[in-house]
Design a protein around this motif. Sequence first.
Motif, PDB file in Angstrom:
ATOM      1  N   ALA A   1       0.818  -1.216   0.000  1.00 32.41           N
ATOM      2  CA  ALA A   1       0.000   0.000   0.000  1.00 32.41           C
ATOM      3  C   ALA A   1       0.856   1.273   0.000  1.00 32.41           C
ATOM      4  O   ALA A   1       0.323   2.377   0.085  1.00 32.41           O
ATOM      5  N   GLY A   2       2.180   1.125  -0.066  1.00 34.36           N
ATOM      6  CA  GLY A   2       3.064   2.279  -0.069  1.00 34.36           C
ATOM      7  C   GLY A   2       3.310   2.869   1.306  1.00 34.36           C
ATOM      8  O   GLY A   2       3.715   4.020   1.423  1.00 34.36           O
ATOM      9  N   GLY A   3       3.070   2.069   2.341  1.00 29.94           N
ATOM     10  CA  GLY A   3       3.235   2.564   3.701  1.00 29.94           C
ATOM     11  C   GLY A   3       4.536   2.131   4.333  1.00 29.94           C
ATOM     12  O   GLY A   3       5.386   1.496   3.700  1.00 29.94           O
ATOM     13  N   THR A   4       4.704   2.497   5.607  1.00 28.49           N
ATOM     14  CA  THR A   4       5.886   2.104   6.370  1.00 28.49           C
ATOM     15  C   THR A   4       5.448   1.361   7.629  1.00 28.49           C
ATOM     16  O   THR A   4       4.353   1.580   8.143  1.00 28.49           O
ATOM     17  N   PHE A   5       6.318   0.488   8.091  1.00 22.94           N
ATOM     18  CA  PHE A   5       6.016  -0.357   9.249  1.00 22.94           C
ATOM     19  C   PHE A   5       7.285  -0.498  10.062  1.00 22.94           C
ATOM     20  O   PHE A   5       8.338  -0.848   9.511  1.00 22.94           O
TER      21      PHE A   5
END
Length: 118
Positions: free
Chosen positions: A73-77
């Motif tokens: 989703a183009g996110g960071t974790f």
Amino acid sequence: MELSLATRTVGEHTVLEVGGEVDVYTAPRLRERLLELIDGGARKVVVDLGRVDFLDSTGLGVLVGALKRLRTAGGTFALVCDKEPLLKIFRITALDQVFPLHPTVDAAVGADSTGSGA
């Protein structure tokens, strides 16, 4: 021991504070909460494992699944973990090479804002 989950916001980051034991019995609750956050639009997620006493392979699988979903989703974790027994699990499984691990929430949020988050 029960699993506790609490969510708060730090800047643009959604912080999920996890406490207790993450095992085959409680991991589905963690998975469900992470999916709710991601499906609800959270794109910068920090999971704080500071109050986790036990983490098994099922819990690790939930974290890996959330990481993959967020990356898609183009996110960071990122993970917050400063307990040696948990850090040892990440090292043994080589997941310390997969997850950005930070000693504090502030460090995780700061690392992401400088572009070094996953």
